[in-house]
Design an enzyme around this catalytic site. Sequence first.
Site, PDB file in Angstrom:
ATOM      1  N   SER A   1       1.193   1.152   6.847  1.00  0.00           N
ATOM      2  CA  SER A   1       1.418   2.000   5.966  1.00  0.00           C
ATOM      3  C   SER A   1       1.367   3.473   5.586  1.00  0.00           C
ATOM      4  CB  SER A   1      -0.634   1.181   4.943  1.00  0.00           C
ATOM      5  OG  SER A   1       0.331   2.281   3.212  1.00  0.00           O
TER       6      SER A   1
ATOM      7  N   HIS B   1       0.927  -6.302   1.572  1.00  0.00           N
ATOM      8  CA  HIS B   1      -0.028  -5.277   2.505  1.00  0.00           C
ATOM      9  C   HIS B   1      -0.769  -5.775   3.365  1.00  0.00           C
ATOM     10  CE1 HIS B   1       1.459  -0.938   2.994  1.00  0.00           C
ATOM     11  NE2 HIS B   1      -0.199  -0.806   2.460  1.00  0.00           N
TER      12      HIS B   1
ATOM     13  N   ASP C   1       5.463  -6.627  -1.274  1.00  0.00           N
ATOM     14  CA  ASP C   1       4.480  -6.734  -0.181  1.00  0.00           C
ATOM     15  C   ASP C   1       2.891  -6.571  -1.468  1.00  0.00           C
ATOM     16  OD1 ASP C   1       3.211  -4.044  -0.897  1.00  0.00           O
ATOM     17  OD2 ASP C   1       3.585  -4.369   1.478  1.00  0.00           O
TER      18      ASP C   1
END
Length: 448
Positions: free
Chosen positions: A177, A408, A383
């Site tokens: 991320s 995610h 995601d």
Amino acid sequence: MLCFCPCFDDNHHPTSDDVDLDLEPVLLISGIGGSILTSKRKKLGFDTRVWVRILLADLEFKKKLWSLYNPKTGYTETLDKDNEIVVPDDDYGLYAIDILDPSPFVKCIHLKEVYYFHDMINMLVGCGYKKGTTLFGYGYDFRQSNRIEKLMEDLKVKLETAYKASGGRKVNIISHSMGGLLVMCFMSLHHEVFSKYVSKWICIGCPFQGAPGCINDSLLTGLQFVEGLESFFFVSRWTMHQLLVECPSIYEMLANPDFNWKKQPKIQVWRKHSKDGETSIELESYGPVESITLFREALRHNELTYDGKTVALPFNFAISRWAAETRQVLNNAKLPDGVCFYNIYGISFDTPFDVCYGSKASPIEDLSEICHSMPQYSYVDGDETVSAESAKADGFAAVERVAIAARHRELLSDKTVFQHIKKWLGVEQKVNIHSKTSRVSDNKPVRE
């Protein structure tokens, strides 16, 4: 008599024979919200975990983590002047990014929302990596800018430590991320250091061009990390909102206005206008540049009460200017020769892109009402947090880009993701691929 309890011993513990001393070291780098934060008393020294915690979460968050941005230093500083926010570095940095609430209660109920790099750490240990020799973690204060000096210096030290501990072997970074943006900033600002210490960079679910839907709404109404029944024991959406308005990291994940989006992300507002006794309802649209005006108007009355005092929290233009400079740093990032880059991103899940407030039947009259409303999203593929369009737009000569059908956070425990990582790290010869894969034909092959 020995007693085995699954609540406290769910790791594989390798013997010295399990450890492959020829492995290049791995450094795991977390994303936003992916590090334990503790509040440490400046005088007495004892600390309290404030992120993540399940019990008394909202109360402790308000008391010890609410913050204000200091434009003179560039740092976001806690309102509690008797405490400082620190990231524990126990277990070679892995503790802070493993289980984010490592309390016995959470371990026993196995609350998956707070298990961060846990499964990946176990996978790597099972492959022969040894903590402190070939396996390290880097957690950081994710309130801060991705290019702030302390984060850059700490990452440099962590890379040097891993390099030396493994006998002078270059480091393989695995980021998740926003951690990918932090790595990009370091690569841009410390290009030679990155080239010296890094062999491979595996990037997972990075919002290279921003995460418009989630971040736009985070600045306007907040962010709920946990849904369902568990949310009643966690930090509330509003409490989180009051922190995020003062976090440079959030502003740095706004949509890149210079990126050639297939369709420009926008914020829409069903707006009620009254003039000369006439009333009209219009759907107003704001693109990445125009959204700044909306943020200013919507947040102009935003405030909180701390220690009996009212603290104004409008849209922070000083942070906005800082974030614009960070975007330039990101745009200038170049992959050094000899460093192999791999990109894993999530697909097959509805991901917020455009966000709309109000409705034709119940329009917004004053833009400050937005902060007390709930959003409606339009979605794109991704995601659930980062769109595939943003996540695959890294701008580098990737050895491989792989799309995985996963959410995610689930990318960090997905078995297919693990197969690819093991293949790229050279700890598994064969991989069974059930994903979309694109290879870049004109760049370096995967190094064995």
